[in-house]
Scaffold this motif. Structure first.
Motif, PDB file in Angstrom:
ATOM      1  N   HIS A 324       1.018  -1.760  -0.095  1.00  0.00           N
ATOM      2  CA  HIS A 324      -0.180   0.198   0.089  1.00  0.00           C
ATOM      3  C   HIS A 324       0.515   0.846  -0.217  1.00  0.00           C
ATOM      4  O   HIS A 324       0.450   2.154   0.036  1.00  0.00           O
ATOM      5  N   GLU A 326       1.654   3.126  -2.033  1.00  0.00           N
ATOM      6  CA  GLU A 326       0.931   3.611  -3.396  1.00  0.00           C
ATOM      7  C   GLU A 326      -0.149   4.922  -2.857  1.00  0.00           C
ATOM      8  O   GLU A 326      -0.612   5.538  -2.562  1.00  0.00           O
ATOM      9  N   TYR A 355      -0.886   7.818  -6.609  1.00  0.00           N
ATOM     10  CA  TYR A 355      -1.931   6.572  -6.118  1.00  0.00           C
ATOM     11  C   TYR A 355      -2.209   5.350  -7.711  1.00  0.00           C
ATOM     12  O   TYR A 355      -2.476   4.784  -6.151  1.00  0.00           O
ATOM     13  N   LEU A 356      -2.598   5.925  -8.457  1.00  0.00           N
ATOM     14  CA  LEU A 356      -3.223   4.891  -9.631  1.00  0.00           C
ATOM     15  C   LEU A 356      -1.244   4.340 -10.184  1.00  0.00           C
ATOM     16  O   LEU A 356      -1.982   2.768 -11.039  1.00  0.00           O
ATOM     17  N   ARG A 359      -1.628   0.254 -10.098  1.00  0.00           N
ATOM     18  CA  ARG A 359      -2.988  -0.560 -11.004  1.00  0.00           C
ATOM     19  C   ARG A 359      -2.286  -1.304 -11.461  1.00  0.00           C
ATOM     20  O   ARG A 359      -2.935  -2.609 -11.580  1.00  0.00           O
ATOM     21  N   TYR A 363      -2.513  -6.022 -13.614  1.00  0.00           N
ATOM     22  CA  TYR A 363      -3.219  -6.435 -14.878  1.00  0.00           C
ATOM     23  C   TYR A 363      -2.583  -7.876 -15.483  1.00  0.00           C
ATOM     24  O   TYR A 363      -3.585  -8.401 -16.692  1.00  0.00           O
ATOM     25  N   TRP A 368      -7.390  -8.676 -17.080  1.00  0.00           N
ATOM     26  CA  TRP A 368      -8.074  -7.410 -16.501  1.00  0.00           C
ATOM     27  C   TRP A 368     -10.107  -8.154 -17.575  1.00  0.00           C
ATOM     28  O   TRP A 368      -9.830  -8.256 -18.638  1.00  0.00           O
ATOM     29  N   TYR A 376      -9.792   1.644 -14.926  1.00  0.00           N
ATOM     30  CA  TYR A 376      -8.776   2.388 -15.317  1.00  0.00           C
ATOM     31  C   TYR A 376      -8.768   3.527 -15.440  1.00  0.00           C
ATOM     32  O   TYR A 376      -8.102   4.224 -15.888  1.00  0.00           O
ATOM     33  N   ASP A 379     -10.991   6.780 -13.635  1.00  0.00           N
ATOM     34  CA  ASP A 379      -9.734   7.123 -12.837  1.00  0.00           C
ATOM     35  C   ASP A 379      -8.517   7.379 -12.740  1.00  0.00           C
ATOM     36  O   ASP A 379      -8.634   8.474 -12.395  1.00  0.00           O
TER      37      ASP A 379
END
Length: 490
Positions: A324, A326, A355-356, A359, A363, A368, A376, A379
């Motif tokens: 975590h 990010e 933050y992203l 992510r 994948y 995904w 994705y 956001d």
């Protein structure tokens, strides 16, 4: 005249470089002739001379003169297209002519109180006295436009040739007068590719704490100029080496984590510099990118792993984790950039990119669903092009096979985004029913429940893609009943 102030002769090649550039700037010639006719001296000065001598003179010209501000105003009237006096308390008058901006400042001989960086403004009587109070020798040169003579009392020409930043006075005196000059040294390192003289580096490291006297707004301006320079990595490395980052951006040196022999992992600080370099390369290669350096992308690249020191955990078996980081990093970015007085838009954009940035690693090999791809894109919103660059720049593994595989996987994600965007107009993902129709179908007045219904339909849209009208209505009514709302007609 003996000593350093005697150096006023001009090497022909440098003299010619300035003359040639000024010949393309008739405004300088006109202005100098106007001042000379009135019995005053006028010199191109500081950064304008430095940039002229390295072939990068911009359209904005800085001059200095023995004339006092009221006299400057009088000489500009009838010549300039526009005049402004917002800096007149500091001896500066601005003007435009033929679309070109000039600023003219009376010779200065300021003194500083040693507590704040605010000078007691004192006008001087000589060009040499004005120059020796400036920040660095490469900025302490003036050019007499009328007499075609370079005035260089502190050895700026030699420093410019050598690519070295040194101070006209001792660094201790210079930085005591204005501590921001230390950060300007890092900024010039980025913009010009210069190195600081050993005595300057030593003084910076000893006096970094003096930067607490400088307002956050002024620090932020220098940091932004540093990051958007041609060599930002060099500027950042100098900030850390000279302890400036300990004061203005302490999260940077905190990323220099020790690498335990039993828990091998990347040096997070070095990794972040590599990501910054690679993001800049992608920025330059983007045909759809803007002409100006992307400050938001560069901040995000430098700070994307800012949360790792606080989340580092050593695992059984010799591993290390940063779970975590990010999430923690996004919070840290908001706190630091707000403290530096960045705009709300920049703070939120950089924090969202941080933050992203991880992510994509969920994948896998393309596992995904289309729903995950939609989320994705949604956001990321307007940050999607920057997120693409940041994620690609973050692939810094030395294993070429692994690096190539990551790039191919991201290529696949981008192709899926393009396909779904073409089919569904992802830039405007909205519920299949608007607020007015929600209120009519559920018999609700405007209020929180309408917002909840709208959010439910948007989540449904992201999960399943576009729904036909009857299907969307049926889903809404079923949701409403489950929420205890009785639609009309039930």
């Amino acid at each position: 005249m003996s000593g350093p102030l005697a150096s006023a002769a001009t090497p022909p090649e440098q003299d010619n470089a300035v003359v040639e550039l000024l010949s393309a700037l008739p405004v300088a010639e006109e202005l100098a002739a106007r001042f000379a006719a009135a019995g005053h001296r006028l010199y191109l000065v500081g950064g304008s001379v430095r940039d002229a001598m390295i072939g990068r003179l911009s359209g904005d010209l800085d001059f200095t003169t023995d004339a006092r501000p009221p006299r400057i105003m009088a000489l500009l009237k009838g010549w300039a297209d526009a005049i402004w006096d917002t800096g007149i308390a500091f001896g500066t008058v601005g003007a435009t002519k033929h679309g070109q901006t000039v600023e003219i400042t009376t010779f200065r001989a300021d003194s500083y109180d040693g507590v704040t960086r605010n000078p007691e403004v004192t006008f001087g009587d000589s060009i040499e006295g004005d120059l020796v109070r400036r920040d660095f020798t490469v900025n302490a040169m003036a050019y007499d436009v009328v007499n075609r003579q370079l005035i260089d009392p502190t050895g700026g020409r030699e420093a410019l040739r050598a690519g070295v930043l040194d101070t006209p006075a001792t660094p201790q005196e210079s930085f005591s007068d204005d501590p921001l000059r230390m950060l300007r040294a890092a900024r010039f390192t980025s913009q010009l590719g210069f190195a600081v003289a050993p005595r300057v580096l030593e003084a910076m490291a000893a006096m970094a704490g003096e930067l607490t006297r400088i307002t956050a707004e002024r620090v932020q301006v220098e940091l932004s100029k540093l990051l958007t320079g041609a060599h930002p990595r060099a500027g950042v490395e100098l900030m850390v080496e000279a302890k400036l980052a300990d004061v203005v951006l302490p999260e940077l040196p905190a990323m220099k984590l020790e690498i335990d022999e039993h828990h091998q992992h990347k040096d997070v600080f070095h990794h972040s510099l590599v990501v910054l370099d690679q993001a800049i390369d992608l920025e330059a290669a983007d045909p759809d990118g803007g002409a100006e350096p992307d400050l938001v992308l560069r901040l995000a690249a430098l700070l994307h792993d800012i949360g790792k020191p606080d989340t580092r955990r050593f695992e059984e078996g010799g591993g290390v984790s940063f779970h975590h980081h990010e999430v923690v990093g996004a919070k840290m970015v908001r706190k630091r950039l707000r403290a530096l007085k960045y705009s709300k838009e920049i703070v939120e954009d950089v924090a969202q990119l941080v933050y992203l940035h991880l992510r994509f690693h969920g994948y896998g090999s393309g596992e995904w669903t289309d729903s995950a791809v939609r989320r994705y894109v949604t956001d990321a919103g307007h940050l999607l092009p920057r997120l693409h660059k940041l994620v690609r720049a973050d692939c810094t593994t030395r294993n070429r096979r692994k690096a190539n595989a990551l790039q191919r996987t991201y290529d696949d994600l981008e192709r899926r985004i393009e396909r779904i965007a073409a089919e569904e107009d992802l830039k405007r993902v909205r519920p299949d029913l608007d607020g007015n129709e929600i209120m009519r179908l559920l018999g609700l007045p405007p209020g929180p429940m309408v917002g909840k219904a709208w959010k439910f339909l948007k989540e449904l849209r992201l999960d399943r893609g576009p729904l036909d009208h009857d299907e969307a209505v049926a889903e809404l009514l079923a949701w409403a009943r489950a929420e205890g709302v009785q639609p009309p007609g039930d």
